[in-house]
Enzyme design. Structure first.
Site, mmCIF file in Angstrom:
data_model
loop_
_atom_site.group_PDB
_atom_site.id
_atom_site.type_symbol
_atom_site.label_atom_id
_atom_site.label_comp_id
_atom_site.label_asym_id
_atom_site.label_seq_id
_atom_site.Cartn_x
_atom_site.Cartn_y
_atom_site.Cartn_z
ATOM 1 C CG HIS A 474 -2.284 0.570 0.952
ATOM 2 N ND1 HIS A 474 -2.502 1.645 0.116
ATOM 3 C CD2 HIS A 474 -3.503 0.217 1.405
ATOM 4 C CE1 HIS A 474 -3.789 1.924 0.086
ATOM 5 N NE2 HIS A 474 -4.423 1.073 0.856
ATOM 6 C CE1 TYR A 584 -8.688 6.869 7.547
ATOM 7 C CE2 TYR A 584 -9.648 5.196 6.123
ATOM 8 C CZ TYR A 584 -8.702 6.172 6.343
ATOM 9 O OH TYR A 584 -7.767 6.463 5.382
ATOM 10 C CB SER A 586 -10.597 5.064 2.418
ATOM 11 O OG SER A 586 -9.643 5.546 1.512
ATOM 12 C CB THR A 597 -6.970 8.536 1.008
ATOM 13 O OG1 THR A 597 -6.056 8.427 2.103
ATOM 14 C CG2 THR A 597 -6.718 7.446 -0.019
#
Length: 755
Positions: A474, A584, A586, A597
């Site tokens: 990532h 959360y 994204s 992001t």
């Protein structure tokens, strides 16, 4: 730092101001212009130097006049006529005249009568005469990076807006006493230390206008993290099966995916991959006529041309990291490595690693039957699984892995490690069949640890029964580039397969990497495997499908499908645990240059009130009142989503200010040491959504030990969730509560009372 060793690039985010992709280099700017200049009578081309995946040539044209003009940099991706086959120096003659004509309409410079300029062109573009239509996914009229130069920059929010949004997000999570404390700290930050940091951040951003203010800190956040990448960072996205069942056979599907991946890579590097554009009015912007027009608009202005027809080009600077790339473990902070010279594929099976070329010396795809033959050899190799599978080391703590990698190099394994790092990508062939979505999720998210190299930019995983997925590292990028790759690969393999069932080539031997291991390394591999097994044994994954309704029904009721899904998670958690917790979601900011992001905060005062009304006070409210609450939740969630997509959330801004304070050695303000700040960043509900015709399901592990990792999709007539947890949470019960919440919501949407 950007180290140029041939075409290998190492990136250390401490030097984030250094350009890290071709679009940031002035050699890759095209300068369209209205004036026509006289054509030359002859020309010469000489290879001057190599930059990234492109070759820079000196081209000289001469005519009867001796006047000259300054040299210039020009990019002719998809615009110039095809050049003739050429050596490093060749005569251009007739082609030079055609090129001059192209330049005359593609440059705002009057070149005069003696023309010398540099042409930067993709390697495979110069060799298009050797390529067939089948070598590319498509040939976009608009060059891939046409919009990159003119993308708007990610704005830094006003500090007062960030503090207002931060306090609004804290409100549903805190009681009145704790909220007053947090509010006082936030206001003090706004008028004191925060004001000074904001001024410094704005000044720093102004001096680094080639990138975004969040890009460097975000790279550092990922690359400095010392936790293992597996479970903590790498997500997966599984492919839908090929509609024709016979094409899901492991060897056939693997061969086709490799061929399509190379076509994608070649199309991208040739500048022929269609730019990534979000079309709000595709009838105007996603048309051949508009594309033929916009290609002539200078890259410095092209974004504005798209904006005028309600189209929004997206940042593509991450795409070059898709291929030939790996994350390299280093003490304290890892590095990103890319070597575009690599022509080989890394294949893993039963813990063994094999390499063979999938691209020839001219940059073209090797014969598909040859790829299939090599893969058949790998699948038929009866060599016992290694006692010490090296891949499991990539699941280790990053500092531990960094030290072990140095020992591997010292033991004489440097060349083989380089082959792993520079491979086009990693193909993992698993000897397991996957029976259900939960089994798929476990295998594609982590597997057994032995048949993976988690540090590769991405790996394509194929099980024995043809289930396929992408697991990606990532730090180098977000889901935008990977999802585009997955969509294109699925489309190409299903519509234009390179190999077919029934073809039975003889197995063709390939090189199996043989690593030299001493006793210390063997013991480290055993320990890494034990650590991996312990970690994954605690992970539970479960899935749920709600089939009463989906996107279509919600939109008819003028409700945001995403807002309703998020509300169901809030209701479900309240029903199970009696709390509203940090959540959360994204949101991509790829509409901006080097955007990453932003966070949507779905837990709001509106969702808290609505959740309590549905879960604890159902009999106290009429259907109309509950419908009004749903509308309020939907409207506010839509506002938060728009703000996040425009880079106007609060999370990244506060993160950047904190990062800046740390880089300057300043003590942290009380806002950052407030327990409420730690709590809102302890995301118990971490959620992410995507829907695509190529994707079956996706997932990731929780980001905190007492959290849920919630992958979800709202489809036309159903809603799906794929959720993970550790022992601190009960994922099965959570999904039951979410399902019950969706039942209640759709009951109210349909105008029925809650039972």
């Amino acid at each position: 730092m950007l180290l140029d060793k041939g075409k290998a690039h190492m990136f250390d985010s401490r030097d984030a101001a250094v350009p890290t992709s071709p679009d940031e280099d002035t050699n890759f700017i095209r300068h369209p212009a209205p004036e026509k200049c006289p054509g030359p009578s002859s020309g010469t081309l000489a290879l001057k130097k190599t930059l990234h995946s492109q070759e820079v040539y000196d081209v000289s044209f001469s005519s009867s006049s001796s006047s000259s003009s300054p040299s210039m940099s020009i990019l002719l991706k998809g615009v110039s006529p095809d050049p003739p086959p050429m050596s490093s120096t060749c005569r251009l003659d007739r082609w030079a005249k055609e090129l001059s004509s192209t330049v005359s309409t593609d440059s705002r410079l009057n070149l005069g009568h003696h023309h010398k300029f540099r042409v930067a062109a993709w390697r495979s573009f110069w060799k298009r005469d050797h390529s067939t239509k089948e070598d590319f996914l498509h040939r976009s009229v608009v060059p891939s990076m046409h919009y990159q130069k003119s993308l708007p920059r990610l704005g830094i929010p006003k500090l007062e807006d960030t503090i207002r949004r931060y306090l609004a997000a804290q409100k549903p999570l805190l009681d009145d006493h704790h909220f007053q404390t947090t509010e006082k700290l936030a206001q003090d930050f706004l008028t004191g230390e925060g004001k000074s940091l904001q001024e410094d951040l704005l000044a720093q951003d102004k001096s680094n206008n080639h990138t975004s203010y969040i890009s460097g800190p975000w790279f550092d956040m990922y690359l400095s993290a010392r936790q293992p990448v597996v479970l903590n960072f790498n997500p997966f996205m599984s492919f839908n099966p090929d509609p024709r069942s016979e094409y899901n056979e492991q060897l056939v599907r693997a061969s086709n995916m490799v061929c399509s991946a190379v076509r994608f890579m070649k199309t991208l590097r040739a500048g022929l991959l269609a730019p990534e554009v979000f079309h709000l009015n595709p009838a105007k912007s996603d048309t051949d006529a508009f594309k033929r027009l916009i290609r002539w608009v200078p890259p410095s202005l092209s974004w504005y041309g798209a904006y005028m027809v309600n189209a929004y080009p997206l940042d593509m600077s991450q795409y070059f990291r898709l291929f030939n790339s790996s994350r390299i473990p280093k003490p304290g902070r890892d590095q990103l490595f890319t070597d575009e010279e690599g022509r080989h594929l890394l294949v893993m099976r039963r813990g063994h690693m094999y390499v063979f070329d999938i691209v020839d010396r001219d940059g073209n795809l090797v014969e598909p039957i040859q790829i299939q033959s090599h893969l058949k050899y790998v699948l038929s190799d009866q060599t016992p699984a290694p006692a010490y599978p090296l891949g499991v080391l990539t699941s280790e703590n990053r500092d531990v892995w960094a030290g072990l990698r140095e020992k591997l190099i010292a033991a004489g394994n440097g060349e083989d490690l380089r082959a792993v790092d520079s491979a086009v990508f990693c193909l993992c062939l698993d000897d397991v069949s996957l029976s259900d979505p939960v089994h798929v999720s476990h295998n594609m998210l982590h597997g057994d640890g032995c048949n993976r190299w988690y540090d590769k930019s991405f790996s394509v995983i194929l099980s024995r029964d043809g289930n396929a997925a992408i697991n990606f590292e990532h730090s180098w990028g977000d889901g935008v580039a990977v999802l585009r790759f997955q969509n294109e690969i699925f489309k190409d393999t299903t519509e234009r397969p390179s190999v077919h069932p029934g073809s039975a080539p003889a197995p063709s031997p390939v090189r199996r990497l043989d690593f030299k291991l001493d006793g210390e390394l063997e013991e480290a591999i055993k320990k890494a495997k034990a650590n991996f097994d312990s970690a994954v044994s605690e992970l539970t994954i479960d899935a749920m499908q709600f089939k009463r309704g989906g996107k279509e029904q919600l939109k008819k009721s003028k409700l945001s499908p995403d807002a309703i899904a998020q509300l169901a998670f809030q209701m479900g958690f309240l029903r199970q645990y009696g709390q509203t917790v940090a959540t959360y979601e994204s949101c991509s900011t790829a509409a901006f240059k080097h955007g990453r992001t932003e966070t949507i905060r779905p837990a709001t005062t509106f969702t808290k009130r609505c959740s309590h009304a549905f879960v604890r006070e159902a009999g106290k409210h009429s259907v109309a009142e509950l419908q009004a609450m749903l509308q309020q939740c939907s409207k506010y969630h839509g506002q938060l989503t728009k703000e996040a997509a425009m880079g106007q959330g609060f999370d990244r801004h506060l993160f950047a200010l904190r990062y800046l304070a740390g880089s300057k050695g300043r003590p942290l303000h009380g806002l950052y040491t407030d327990p409420a700040y730690a709590a809102i960043n302890h995301n118990i509900l971490s959620t992410s959504t995507l829907t695509s015709p190529a994707v079956n399901l996706g997932g990731f592990a929780p980001v905190v030990p007492d959290g849920f990792g919630v992958g979800y999709g709202v489809h036309d007539d159903w809603i799906g969730c794929n959720v993970s947890s550790y022992p601190a949470r009960d994922v099965r019960r959570f999904l039951e509560c979410v399902h019950k919440s969706l039942e209640d919501i759709f009951c109210i949407v349909e105008g029925k009372s809650l039972s």
